[in-house]
Design a protein around this motif. Structure first.
Motif: not given
Length: 286
Positions: A3-14, A221-235
């Motif tokens: 989940n962590r890798a998925k969340g970080l990947g989504i945030a980087v893609l955003a 926006f869709a990616l940034l809204s999804t990323a916090p589901r997998y990693v903490p918002s501060p990350e």
């Protein structure tokens, strides 16, 4: 994939999707009101089409159930969208992004005022240092004469508008704000039209406006809204600082818009304050 890798990947893609945004803004030759009208128009069109396909007949119930927090969110984000467009038109990209990056700090202040959430000592110090950085940016001058106090003030208005929106979204207790975000586009469309922006853009601007409003804004926006589901918002906030840091440098390199030494110093103060604060918050959370 964890989940962590998925969340970080989504945030980087955003961030990668969002990065060209400010460069494309600088390629548009139409005035700020045309930019405001068409950018919001394409964004609204994309959001409404997505909502109709996603929610169907339930969309009417979603809109009726927004409540005062949802409608307040729509107004606040609409104002923020207007302010951001004016800021990017009236001052440098660097000034705009550095000032808008302080949005979480204003959200912390509003959470304290409205929700009784006491700000930590770390947050108070971060706000104080960031305000010093904004002050340095406000009094600085760039080599090209693009920076202006009106644009800096608009950027600050955008940051506070988004902070109000995020705080209201929290008070809505998990209710989806996507329909409210679609409603928020009505305000910049209306203001842009009122100021004469409903005219056709200059030749070559329309595809760029569609790319900014119809693709980059809703996808990021869709990616940034999804990323916090997998990693903490501060990350996620830490990764977003990459866009704040590198986008002005890309605009400087590609477009030749030198932000000025003062803006770079002030921006470094703001980014450093946010970086240290977020890292400290993450360490404490872990």
């Amino acid at each position: 994939m964890s989940n962590r890798a998925k969340g970080l990947g989504i945030a980087v893609l955003a961030v990668l999707v969002l990065m060209p945004d400010t460069i494309l803004f600088r390629l548009i030759r139409s005035d700020e009101w045309v930019l405001m009208f068409w950018r919001a128009g394409f964004q609204g069109l994309s959001l409404w089409v997505a909502l109709i396909l996603w929610r169907g007949a339930r969309l009417a119930d979603d809109l009726r159930g927004l409540g005062r927090h949802g409608w307040g969110f729509a107004v606040a984000m609409g104002i923020a969208a207007c302010c951001f467009t004016l800021a990017i038109s009236w001052t440098t990209v660097a000034n705009t992004l550095f000032i808008v990056a302080t949005t979480p700090l204003w959200a912390a202040i509003l959470s304290w005022l409205w929700m009784g959430e006491r700000a930590s000592r770390r947050t108070v110090w971060t706000i104080a240092v960031a305000l010093v950085g904004i002050g340095v940016i406000a009094v600085s001058r760039d080599a090209g004469g693009v920076a202006h106090w009106s644009g800096d003030l608009a950027a600050l208005g955008g940051a506070i508008g988004m902070a109000i929106g995020f705080t209201l979204a929290r008070r809505a207790q998990g209710q989806s704000m996507v329909p409210a975000l679609a409603l928020a586009t009505v305000l910049p469309i209306g203001l842009g039209a009122l100021m004469g922006g409903a005219a056709m853009p200059l030749e070559g601007d329309l595809p760029i406006l569609f790319l900014i409003g119809g693709v980059i804004a809703p996808v990021s926006f869709a990616l940034l809204s999804t990323a916090p589901r997998y990693v903490p918002s501060p990350e996620v906030s830490l990764i977003l600082l990459l866009e704040t840091t590198f986008a002005p440098l890309l605009v400087w390199w590609i477009i030749g818009e030198h932000p000025g030494q003062g803006a770079l110093i002030g921006g470094a103060i703001v980014i450093s304050a946010l970086l240290v604060s977020n890292i400290a918050g993450l360490r404490r959370a872990h």
